[in-house]
Design an enzyme around this catalytic site. Structure first.
Site, PDB file in Angstrom:
ATOM      1  N   GLU A 170      38.001   2.454  63.616  1.00  0.00           N
ATOM      2  CA  GLU A 170      36.960   3.051  63.402  1.00  0.00           C
ATOM      3  C   GLU A 170      36.690   3.843  64.903  1.00  0.00           C
ATOM      4  O   GLU A 170      36.191   5.291  64.850  1.00  0.00           O
ATOM      5  CB  GLU A 170      35.804   2.511  62.978  1.00  0.00           C
ATOM      6  CG  GLU A 170      35.854   2.136  61.479  1.00  0.00           C
ATOM      7  CD  GLU A 170      34.816   1.244  61.099  1.00  0.00           C
ATOM      8  OE1 GLU A 170      34.053   1.974  60.242  1.00  0.00           O
ATOM      9  OE2 GLU A 170      34.692   0.065  61.187  1.00  0.00           O
ATOM     10  N   HIS A 224      46.843  15.785  50.457  1.00  0.00           N
ATOM     11  CA  HIS A 224      45.601  15.746  49.909  1.00  0.00           C
ATOM     12  C   HIS A 224      45.102  14.283  49.524  1.00  0.00           C
ATOM     13  O   HIS A 224      44.288  14.302  48.508  1.00  0.00           O
ATOM     14  CB  HIS A 224      45.620  16.651  48.545  1.00  0.00           C
ATOM     15  CG  HIS A 224      46.198  18.095  48.699  1.00  0.00           C
ATOM     16  ND1 HIS A 224      45.200  19.087  48.990  1.00  0.00           N
ATOM     17  CD2 HIS A 224      47.609  18.615  49.095  1.00  0.00           C
ATOM     18  CE1 HIS A 224      46.097  20.118  49.003  1.00  0.00           C
ATOM     19  NE2 HIS A 224      47.387  19.835  49.012  1.00  0.00           N
ATOM     20  N   LYS A 273      32.685  -9.919  55.091  1.00  0.00           N
ATOM     21  CA  LYS A 273      33.127  -8.529  55.806  1.00  0.00           C
ATOM     22  C   LYS A 273      34.139  -8.918  56.822  1.00  0.00           C
ATOM     23  O   LYS A 273      34.042  -9.931  57.785  1.00  0.00           O
ATOM     24  CB  LYS A 273      31.963  -7.796  56.499  1.00  0.00           C
ATOM     25  CG  LYS A 273      31.192  -7.179  55.393  1.00  0.00           C
ATOM     26  CD  LYS A 273      32.009  -6.172  54.221  1.00  0.00           C
ATOM     27  CE  LYS A 273      32.342  -4.837  55.104  1.00  0.00           C
ATOM     28  NZ  LYS A 273      31.277  -4.075  55.705  1.00  0.00           N
ATOM     29  N   SER A 280      30.499  -9.087  59.956  1.00  0.00           N
ATOM     30  CA  SER A 280      29.082  -8.506  59.695  1.00  0.00           C
ATOM     31  C   SER A 280      27.948  -9.517  60.185  1.00  0.00           C
ATOM     32  O   SER A 280      27.889 -10.687  59.815  1.00  0.00           O
ATOM     33  CB  SER A 280      28.938  -7.868  58.312  1.00  0.00           C
ATOM     34  OG  SER A 280      27.580  -7.823  57.888  1.00  0.00           O
TER      35      SER A 280
END
Lengths: 455, 455, 455, 455
Positions: B287, B153, B280, B274
């Site tokens: 992803e 969880h 970044k 980025s």
């Protein structure tokens, strides 16, 4: 059961959302079988005495009897089948019930239960597939000499035997059956002993548990064990593809039982009427066979989407695995015997099929005639096409063109071109393995019968 | 090619819609291999002479060379790869090319080509899976003593070894690999000889063709043979489930490489920045691993939906089978090596994982302590829960409660309760098969290496 | 472009996986329109001078011209359309290009571009729907008095006008058109100005940008703005449902052009032949119309699955939104005009439809006859059913039963029962709004023409 | 009810498969409302007298009362809700019940019932969305000054207000709400009067029926009317997209309530524990929010797949429309209030969020600083990137680099560069419309409150 560290009881709406007993009670048989084996395993490592083990086993057997007799009384606090059984066991046998969960988590427990459930479901589905295959083989054998148009693009293409058409579904089902068999192999891997995620500290003998519960082997990694739902995905895929096959049979039979085709007549026992139109006789069974594939595809989509991108190990999202599984199992249970019934009882209208044959369907045979006279197939195809165009322009059958007409198209056409227009001969010329020739089809049926005797 | 009976050429927009050469040119290798074998089979039944056979084989080899060299010139009339190859062959070898299609339909031809394509795709995918498995095993071995929090969880649950977490993916991939293997068995069934639907009249030796092309066996029913796309559905399902596994690894690594977890650091070679935010460093690779599962699921949905309710035998709808297949193949081709690269190069931050451990994660061990003193697990769980609540109320670690505190909760707690709070010991106590104990994990890795040596 | 903080260049395989220029170059027009408007907005807040603005606008216009002329040269480093345009702009106008990205992130940029693309796609789709609707209305009007069997469950149910059947698709398409209109409203919301996630610090006038780019309004929350892909999901759903409608028309026309029905004949311009069977004429266009719905459903599944469970704001996964979108746009672009062409050119076989009428289809009219004589409908239905059974037993038409036969079934049947068996009368009796009566259908067509004049 | 022409009763297994009463009893309220209106319409055209109409209405009201009180007794022959109601009505009022079905088919009846059901479901869903939106706005307002890291790619990107993050979900829900509103418009189109397929012969006043039942207008084509399930597809899509939004909130809150983030704490009323691990507190509610999107996507897939390629007008397949619809309605009913409860009761941990801010998140502000000094953004970005790399190499915060360090990177950096490192200032500088500036967020909340007052 897990309230020790909490200072507040849970919200009612959340309790309802969270609870799974409303659907996972169906796992009771698997759950109790799993717990009986687990009690034995606990005794083997000394967590419970032999007497305690027997008490647990007796108690569990009594709980199962209550479920079997539909007399199990649910309490509002029964969050799921596991807590319900444990709660009831406690009422029946006292505090020793509290020992049963030693080293076990609901995570490995529910994974075990669900695998047991799926193994049973696979076996039942395989039996039901076999029954449908038997109906197909029988029907094919009974009508082994009936000719019908074979279609591609829903256009009459070439002649085939009705038995050949029907048998095509036997092989789809055979692949389904084998696919379910492969799934069973991968399902029969025991997760019990994985605990919540890390294994347990009491060293239960997992190989023993696997043997007791009929698993082929044990899982190799406890994190994977508690979150692996591949076996459900695989079952649902196999179910969806089986559904697709039934939907194609459905489409064919809906069409073939239309007035326009008229090739088969549904038995009254498998048709319905209309509340408005007194003359209607509808092939509802096969329409449902066509439609129900959609929900099986939806069930599969649900599960794959559920699993996609889920963090490692157990997440509550996984509770959503059960309803698509149960839905698929119930759908197949309800559908397969009805499809078998339809096939077994439908009337085969030999004459209607015969009426649907026309000599244009022999145009390939006409080209083959030229090929036999040494013409390259492409040229033969073009010449046969010319004949078709000529016949269509004149509004006559291909067989009604004269020998002179044919010779004008290509000098290779002899007087014996008329011999091409023999429907029986056309079928008989395709005795290649797997083809529609009568002997090939007989061999196909014989092979199918051989296969169908084995589950 | 099929224009004999038509009196009008086809509409341009329809020609574009109808044509598949834009994507099915990818089958050229399979198509030409199939045709070479077919030329041999035609010679064996005397449709072509041995010289003609050799001419055809030479011509086909030259067409293949043009494709290989990206020098094949397309014509507007090339409806699909089959007609394109046949057209070009005719240009190269003359009218004998027109004999190649004798007894063969595009229906059995495309089914054969696609199966050959899928067989290659399966093999490539299996190799790529093996490479990823190797990266996993290596990384696990290199960091075999690193402790980390195991989550359920997304909450810290129990301690596990980093290697144990990582190896959980090995087994998912192993199931994928086996599943692809099963799919290969069912793919390696030769449809050639089924003709358009009914078989052919020239009696080509299908067993010979199967041997030539590396198929395991021949299809049993020609109607099924031309419309069976189960093998694509099965490939797409296996791909989707593999994609789901990669997506779960993606989710884990995206989280673990966040500032909040910090468990791993992506190598600069597998991260991006980025265009706006100079600081970044983004885990794009993982992803995409997470996201690409979606398109694989979509591809599968496309195919199942396509097949559902389709009338028997070949329908043009089936042309739509190729793009989802190609998309899935390309997706896996592009993704698997990158995921392997990420795993191989990522930095494992042992200290960050160590910092994330807290003694509340030993609450189960605390309960197990009581169980070892004879308390039923349920009661032990409740007492351990009380300790957690007390520690939380006081804002201290579980290990910071005093012996007196513990004894107030349950007299069974002795002074040795402190020994529970040893992270290494917690892991070491789970040496059950498949558990996270160091020996168990070593055995797991050893088993994996054994398996991974075999393809 | 973002490499400042990185010490290593990226892996080749990863670069290929990561790059989107291979497909998102299609956004170039939208991207450059967006940048031109943005240059203006930057000038308004003084980030660039008016001269710089003009330089940027000129440069962007030149980049667009290169794309339009298919002369844009790609570099290996062109990660996506945004970086490609910016790189090329820099080459053309020098360092001022580096100012264009001030306050803008690829996150708000790509969201803006994609919305512009979708708005164009919606408009094009709406035009193509209108063209198909026109073809339908025209065909319906041309054949407004043709009778045909109406089917339910693929069984002949009641008589309808051919025009009524065909017009049923007009209304499905009308809902599609309206649904796309609603989607356009929600698409026309400008994200530009949202930056990466938090808005920008230079205070660009977003209302100005919205006006420049033809958006209805601006987004209300920058986090939502950069990750909202609802507008794509909505487009894909609308496309899928439109595809479903075309697939149903496809199914009908495939059936109606079969030999068994024969209701319509495909124009040669929209049919194909067989490479094997010289006589075949296949309705490929409508089979593809039926099949392509599957990929549209797959595209939708991809996108919803992609978005499900994604963390807030921009994640790289979202790059996967474009290919399903482009696939759906291309599918509709290719399909809609062909379906319109099929409808426009198909031959309507009035006689074949007439031949398919039988008097059993008037059984409801028979029941209605009894209802008019005061019998409750349920009883009337039962009596009409008896008549159907009697006729079927005798193998005659319902109209061939004698008046005596009818009176034996129910005394309410008078001699005038024969009047029921008039096909034209049956249709004419259903003049209820939306019914198949000739006047009702004329009114329906008139209403449709009214609607179809407005886009 | 339709047995007149049948000579045999139906097979038991088929009867079970065929029957829908097991699930469509839920339509009883809609069915009876529809029948009451229909009784009135029959009276208006003289099919029943006013007394008969009143008898029917009384009887129907009594049947409804039996359902309401859960006292309706089912018979084995109750095929569906329509036949069950009609059967019971007959028992209660005698033969006049047989008149109610005059001119009506189950085809137009079930279409009408289902639309009424969906209209109610839309309204309920909209209310539940509003309640969740209210919880969001309230929570946002209560914590309007809390700073948190905004993430892209799950990496810290820029500072945002917690309220801004939370409000991003308000707007997703607002689009959902509007989308449901559009769906309601298209649902509120009355099919009644379409009969089985062709309209009816008794000329019921359909506009009257529409008014009585609260429909906006009447359907324009009876064939379309009986087979149109677009309104269900649209509802299911809207439900799926709403589910996707809830799943994203679920993902965020699961992560934010992890130990690693710690940004929010679930209230005990909305969390659960572990049966094994005493310390666990799990965010089950939000995991279910994440997971349940999958079944909503599955339901949508089911319906679209069901409809795809279906022949015109009513087919029995359409009976499969109801279970996915009911499942989606129940899922949203159960889920939305729980999500609202979670949002309302969760504890916001301001300090944890503050601790997660670091000065690297101000790198964009650093670049903006240089832009304000006239440097093109691209160059500024590169320089800020260099600073990030330097700070990372030294293992210090970006703010800990000296002014000299900065000047070495770019002479444009002045002593005032330190002013950039003010978290509050960073947020305050993004007051652009829709940005995270405090005033912008206040305006956003005010706009939301305005909107949320209207349903």
């Amino acid at each position: 059961m897990w309230g020790g560290r909490f200072s507040k009881s849970i919200d009612d709406a959340f309790a309802r959302l969270n609870a799974s007993f409303g659907f996972d009670w169906r796992l009771y048989d698997a759950d109790i079988r799993g717990s009986i084996a687990y009690a034995k395993a606990l005794a083997r490592v000394g967590i419970v005495s032999e007497t305690e083990r027997d008490t647990l086993m007796d108690g569990l057997t009594r709980v199962k009897a209550e479920f079997d007799a539909r007399k199990f009384e649910t309490k509002a606090t029964d969050e799921d089948i596991h807590t319900a059984v444990e709660r009831r066991l406690g009422e029946l046998v006292g505090t020793v019930a509290g020992k049963l969960h030693t080293g076990r988590s609901r995570n490995d427990q529910v994974a075990t239960d669900t695998r047991l459930f799926v193994l049973t479901a696979i076996r039942n589905t395989q039996y039901a597939i076999r029954a449908l295959q038997s109906a197909i083989v029988q029907k094919a054998e009974q009508h082994s000499d009936v000719l019908m148009p074979g279609y591609t693009h829903m256009q009459r293409a070439q002649l085939v035997l009705f038995a050949h058409w029907l048998m095509s579904f036997f092989w789809m089902l055979q692949r389904d059956l084998e696919r379910f068999g492969d799934a069973a192999e991968r399902t029969a891997v025991l997760p019990l002993g994985a605990g919540a995620i890390a294994g347990n500290t009491i060293g239960t003998d997992r190989e023993f548990l696997a043997r007791e519960l009929g698993f082929r082997t044990i899982s190799a990694n406890s994190i994977d064990a508690v979150s692996d739902r591949d076996f459900i995905a695989e079952f649902l895929f196999d179910a969806a593809l089986l559904g697709v096959h039934l939907s194609r049979l459905g489409e064919d039979l809906v069409l073939y039982s239309s007035a326009e085709f008229g090739f088969v007549t549904m038995d009254d026992a498998y048709a319905t009427g209309s509340s408005l139109m007194p003359q209607k006789k509808n092939p509802d069974a096969m329409e449902l066979a066509r439609g129900k594939a959609a929900r099986l595809i939806g069930d599969l989509t649900t599960l794959l989407t559920l699993l996609k991108g889920l963090p490692s190990s157990y997440d509550k999202d996984l509770q959503e695995d059960k309803e698509p599984l149960f839905d698929a199992v119930d759908t197949l249970d309800a559908l397969l015997p009805v499809v078998a019934g339809v096939v077994r009882t439908m009337r085969v209208n030999r004459d209607k099929m015969r009426d649907a044959l026309d000599t244009a369907m022999l145009a390939t045979d006409l080209a083959d005639y030229l090929v036999r006279r040494g013409m390259p197939f492409r040229e033969a195809h073009r010449n046969a096409g010319e004949a078709v165009k000529l016949a269509e322009t004149r509004g006559v059958e291909l067989s009604e063109l004269s020998a002179a007409d044919y010779q004008k198209i290509a000098p290779e056409f002899g007087a014996d071109v008329k011999d091409v227009f023999d429907f029986g001969q056309s079928v008989a010329s395709r005795e290649i393995a797997g083809g529609t020739g009568p002997n090939a089809v007989r061999a196909q049926i014989a092979a199918a019968k051989q296969i169908a005797n084995v589950l």
